[in-house]
Design an enzyme around this catalytic site. Structure first.
Site, PDB file in Angstrom:
ATOM      1  CG  ASP A  67      -0.371  -0.393   2.406  1.00 54.34           C
ATOM      2  OD1 ASP A  67       0.818  -0.576   2.507  1.00 54.34           O
ATOM      3  OD2 ASP A  67      -1.097  -0.793   3.275  1.00 54.34           O
ATOM      4  CG  ASN A 136      -9.478  -1.798  11.589  1.00 51.69           C
ATOM      5  OD1 ASN A 136      -8.514  -2.317  11.249  1.00 51.69           O
ATOM      6  ND2 ASN A 136      -9.904  -0.656  10.936  1.00 51.69           N
ATOM      7  CG  HIS A 138      -6.393  -2.582   8.627  1.00 52.49           C
ATOM      8  ND1 HIS A 138      -6.468  -1.046   8.925  1.00 52.49           N
ATOM      9  CD2 HIS A 138      -5.181  -2.973   9.096  1.00 52.49           C
ATOM     10  CE1 HIS A 138      -5.221  -0.826   9.367  1.00 52.49           C
ATOM     11  NE2 HIS A 138      -4.423  -1.772   9.470  1.00 52.49           N
TER      12      HIS A 138
HETATM   13  P1  PGA Z   1       1.373  -2.152  13.155  1.00 56.42           P
HETATM   14  O1  PGA Z   1       0.342  -2.174  11.789  1.00 56.42           O
HETATM   15  O2  PGA Z   1       2.303  -3.511  12.393  1.00 56.42           O
HETATM   16  O3  PGA Z   1       2.046  -0.831  13.033  1.00 56.42           O
HETATM   17  O4  PGA Z   1       0.820  -2.538  14.127  1.00 56.42           O
HETATM   18  C1  PGA Z   1      -0.089  -3.375  11.349  1.00 56.42           C
HETATM   19  C2  PGA Z   1      -1.348  -2.983  10.292  1.00 56.42           C
HETATM   20  O5  PGA Z   1      -2.069  -1.990  10.503  1.00 56.42           O
HETATM   21  O6  PGA Z   1      -1.520  -3.476   9.298  1.00 56.42           O
END
Ligand code: PGA
Length: 241
Positions: A67, A136, A138
């Site tokens: 992304d 959440n 995702h």
């Molecule tokens: P994080 O993010 O590794 O900073 O917890 C994970 C994500 O949002 O996919």
């Protein structure tokens, strides 16, 4: 699905790097799908060290990132390209032509998403896809409610996704409101998926994603349907399984 529970962040990072190294030994020209965030930082550190010690070379490998922000200068410290450069690309022997990111500054973002889909097809798919998970549920920036058949797309970022990125911006106003992300359908076509999670804050969502109902409201739950999923957790993230 294979679940590997490790002692802590360091061991989770080491184990995951070893999985990527094994993939590279199997196929030097592997196509790696890569994620950003706090969780994979140790993974990248281990891979960089392995390249520096000349245990592996990425000279024939390809990377395709998940992304990017829409309409953000790639040189901005909040861009995901900046993250990938500082944690990984600038420190290993990947060839620039084999590094692929979504161009958030393309004139036509929809066309750019289509280009990415074509690129993945031209590379004959992603061999090894790394994923984190949002609180959440995702994966990449495919937020709750995203269709399981979605392809690479531009989307409005949720408040929680934007908050999670705030440390690299002066304030929320400076941060783009839209992002570009591989779709869930795109991600599910990867031949091998490796999902990482660390810390107690991820325990609840990991339990819902891996043991709960497969539902669009928890995008990561779709991974239960993937034929080759490895989940690498530290003990706190695994504590509610
Ligand atoms: P994080 O993010 O590794 O900073 O917890 C994970 C994500 O949002 O996919």
């Amino acid at each position: 699905m294979e679940i590997i529970v490790t002692k802590n962040f360091a061991e989770m990072s080491r184990v995951t790097a070893n999985l990527a190294i094994a993939q590279l030994h199997k196929k030097k020209s592997s196509v790696f799908g890569l994620a950003t965030g706090n969780t994979p930082i140790g993974f990248y550190r281990n891979l960089v060290q392995a390249v520096k010690r000349k245990e592996i070379s990425l000279a024939r490998a390809t990377t395709i990132s998940l992304d990017e922000f829409a309409r953000l200068d790639p040189a901005h410290r909040g861009s995901l390209f900046y993250y990938m450069r500082t944690h990984f690309f600038d420190k290993v022997d990947l060839l620039p032509k084999n590094i692929h990111m979504l161009d958030g500054c393309a004139v036509d973002l929809k066309k750019e998403c289509k280009r990415y889909e074509r690129l993945i097809k031209e590379k004959r798919g992603i061999d090894w896809q790394l994923l984190g998970i949002g609180a959440n549920g995702h994966i990449a920036w495919a937020e709750p409610g995203t269709s399981f058949t979605s392809r690479t797309q531009v989307l409005d970022l949720t408040k929680s996704s934007r908050q999670a990125q705030l440390k690299n911006f002066k304030n929320l106003k400076e941060m783009p409101t839209q992002g570009m992300t591989m779709g869930i359908g795109t991600i599910m076509e990867a031949k091998q998926i490796v999902l990482l999670a660390s810390g107690e804050g991820k325990a609840e969502i990991i339990a819902r994603a891996l043991r709960g109902k497969v539902t669009k409201e928890v995008p990561a739950s779709v991974l239960q349907r993937h034929p080759r999923l490895i989940v690498v957790l530290d003990q706190p993230a695994a504590s509610k399984l």
